[in-house]
Write a protein that holds these residues in place. Structure first.
Motif, PDB file in Angstrom:
ATOM      1  N   ARG A 217       0.737  -1.258   0.027  1.00 38.41           N
ATOM      2  CA  ARG A 217       0.124   0.255  -0.030  1.00 38.41           C
ATOM      3  C   ARG A 217       0.928   1.103  -0.043  1.00 38.41           C
ATOM      4  O   ARG A 217       1.820   1.398   0.730  1.00 38.41           O
ATOM      5  N   LYS A 218       0.247   2.191  -0.752  1.00 40.13           N
ATOM      6  CA  LYS A 218       0.829   3.616  -0.656  1.00 40.13           C
ATOM      7  C   LYS A 218       0.037   4.717  -0.421  1.00 40.13           C
ATOM      8  O   LYS A 218      -1.144   4.629  -0.764  1.00 40.13           O
ATOM      9  N   ALA A 219       0.451   5.720   0.522  1.00 39.27           N
ATOM     10  CA  ALA A 219      -0.436   6.602   0.883  1.00 39.27           C
ATOM     11  C   ALA A 219       0.384   8.205   0.666  1.00 39.27           C
ATOM     12  O   ALA A 219       1.386   8.160   0.770  1.00 39.27           O
ATOM     13  N   LEU A 220      -0.452   9.175   0.280  1.00 42.75           N
ATOM     14  CA  LEU A 220      -0.273  10.505   0.374  1.00 42.75           C
ATOM     15  C   LEU A 220      -0.570  11.126   1.651  1.00 42.75           C
ATOM     16  O   LEU A 220      -1.968  11.209   1.932  1.00 42.75           O
ATOM     17  N   ALA A 221       0.132  11.238   2.616  1.00 47.23           N
ATOM     18  CA  ALA A 221      -0.078  11.808   3.973  1.00 47.23           C
ATOM     19  C   ALA A 221       0.314  12.875   4.560  1.00 47.23           C
ATOM     20  O   ALA A 221       1.485  13.423   4.020  1.00 47.23           O
ATOM     21  N   GLU A 222      -0.407  13.477   5.247  1.00 48.63           N
ATOM     22  CA  GLU A 222      -0.341  14.702   6.093  1.00 48.63           C
ATOM     23  C   GLU A 222       0.468  14.162   7.589  1.00 48.63           C
ATOM     24  O   GLU A 222      -0.432  13.758   8.441  1.00 48.63           O
ATOM     25  N   PHE A 223       1.699  14.410   7.486  1.00 48.79           N
ATOM     26  CA  PHE A 223       2.578  13.814   8.879  1.00 48.79           C
ATOM     27  C   PHE A 223       3.488  14.628   9.337  1.00 48.79           C
ATOM     28  O   PHE A 223       4.427  15.228   8.509  1.00 48.79           O
ATOM     29  N   ASP A 224       3.554  14.782  10.567  1.00 49.71           N
ATOM     30  CA  ASP A 224       4.528  15.603  11.250  1.00 49.71           C
ATOM     31  C   ASP A 224       4.844  16.909  10.602  1.00 49.71           C
ATOM     32  O   ASP A 224       5.810  17.408  10.486  1.00 49.71           O
ATOM     33  N   GLY A 225       3.624  17.679  10.385  1.00 49.47           N
ATOM     34  CA  GLY A 225       3.702  19.049   9.645  1.00 49.47           C
ATOM     35  C   GLY A 225       4.140  19.094   8.198  1.00 49.47           C
ATOM     36  O   GLY A 225       4.402  20.137   7.698  1.00 49.47           O
ATOM     37  N   SER A 226       4.281  17.823   7.779  1.00 42.80           N
ATOM     38  CA  SER A 226       4.639  17.942   6.257  1.00 42.80           C
ATOM     39  C   SER A 226       3.875  16.966   5.207  1.00 42.80           C
ATOM     40  O   SER A 226       3.064  16.137   5.881  1.00 42.80           O
ATOM     41  N   ILE A 227       3.917  16.955   3.949  1.00 46.75           N
ATOM     42  CA  ILE A 227       3.543  16.122   3.183  1.00 46.75           C
ATOM     43  C   ILE A 227       4.503  14.915   2.642  1.00 46.75           C
ATOM     44  O   ILE A 227       5.481  15.175   2.280  1.00 46.75           O
ATOM     45  N   SER A 228       3.975  13.474   2.856  1.00 42.69           N
ATOM     46  CA  SER A 228       4.789  12.510   2.819  1.00 42.69           C
ATOM     47  C   SER A 228       4.194  11.535   1.951  1.00 42.69           C
ATOM     48  O   SER A 228       2.968  11.483   1.887  1.00 42.69           O
ATOM     49  N   ILE A 229       4.891  10.683   1.356  1.00 45.97           N
ATOM     50  CA  ILE A 229       4.487   9.469   0.880  1.00 45.97           C
ATOM     51  C   ILE A 229       4.979   8.448   1.598  1.00 45.97           C
ATOM     52  O   ILE A 229       5.903   8.271   2.003  1.00 45.97           O
ATOM     53  N   ILE A 230       3.872   7.498   2.113  1.00 43.13           N
ATOM     54  CA  ILE A 230       4.207   6.387   3.247  1.00 43.13           C
ATOM     55  C   ILE A 230       3.951   4.959   2.429  1.00 43.13           C
ATOM     56  O   ILE A 230       2.708   4.882   1.804  1.00 43.13           O
TER      57      ILE A 230
END
Length: 292
Positions: A217-230
């Motif tokens: 799985r892959k996500a576009l995420a709002e994490f720790d104050g930034s936009i990341s791909i997880i």
């Protein structure tokens, strides 16, 4: 002292009184030695300080090259452009592997880069890409992009196939869930970007999805104050992946194309990396979210 008023011996000094009268006083040899012993060191110290100040000012105005004055040596000391590592101030990705409740995840966060969407694009041919991953799904029946899709203010596809959305307006990424998001209109009016996908996390809460089965799985995420791909490094169900994101501390997240889909990124050492398998360019509507 001499009896002659105008005669002065070698070891005498004359003192003139206010009334014009002169006095002569003999200076002993011991006194002269004391004076000489004091003055000479002072003169030597002043001379040394003067020389030091002159030398210092000269070194400040003409810095010494660490490779010498030979121009050939200076040229050979500079590496070719391709060998110069990317500086921390340039665009790159921070990559972190972690484990959340026995679920291995990879977090890829771009730095100093501007996001866009691209259609009919090949990241492997783009040397300026810092991070690139497949974004919206492409339908298998007609090859069209699933759901609403806006590219530089142009509506390429319509529909509400999925409630999750990502908008890029004035270089700012917004992730959310809405069947009728005002961000779509803003993207159209401001030459922005917009696409839809499955929602995974909203406001720190898990969102359930209908598709079953397990996959990478892959996500576009709002994490720790930034936009990341997880990325999940193990095959997971939608539920388990969403739960792992919640446990990680993700605030909002939508799905992006998973499975063995490619993710290209440039790490902090200036190395270009690929996770997954490249997609052939024959797919006309293949689309990516890209940071440069």
């Amino acid at each position: 002292m001499s009896n002659k008023h105008f005669d002065i011996e070698d070891d005498e000094i004359r003192i003139i009184s206010p009334k014009g009268k002169s006095l002569r006083k003999r200076v002993s040899k011991k006194t002269r030695r004391i004076i000489a012993g004091f003055i000479v060191p002072v003169i030597i110290i002043l001379l040394i300080m003067t020389i030091w100040l002159i030398a210092r000012s000269g070194s400040d105005s003409k810095p010494v090259s660490p490779v010498g004055n030979n121009t050939e040596n200076q040229a050979s000391a500079i590496p070719p452009q391709s060998a110069i590592p990317i500086k921390k101030s340039d665009a790159f990705c921070i990559v972190k592997d972690t484990i959340v409740n026995d679920t291995p995840l990879r977090i890829i966060t771009p730095r100093n880069a501007i996001p866009t969407l691209e259609v009919g694009y090949q990241p492997s041919a783009d040397s300026t890409a810092v991070l690139a991953a497949l974004a919206a799904d492409v339908r298998g029946d007609n090859g069209m992009i699933a759901g609403a899709f806006v590219l530089k203010g142009n509506l390429l596809s319509k529909g509400k196939a999925k409630a999750g959305f990502c908008s890029i307006i004035n270089n700012e990424v917004t992730i959310g869930v809405s069947d009728a998001s005002p961000m779509l209109e803003q993207a159209l009016e401001s030459e922005g970007y917009f696409f839809r996908q499955y929602p995974l996390v909203v406001g720190g809460q898990l969102v359930e999805n209908k598709p079953k089965g397990k996959a990478l799985r892959k996500a576009l995420a709002e994490f720790d104050g930034s936009i990341s791909i997880i990325i999940s490094l193990d095959r997971l169900s939608f539920h388990d992946f969403s739960q792992a994101l919640v446990d990680l501390g993700v605030k909002n997240a939508i799905y992006i194309v998973g499975g063995d889909s490619p993710v290209y990124y440039l790490n902090s050492d200036g190395e270009r990396k690929l996770t997954g398998t490249p997609v052939p360019s024959k797919y006309e509507n293949i689309n990516y979210i890209v940071w440069r």
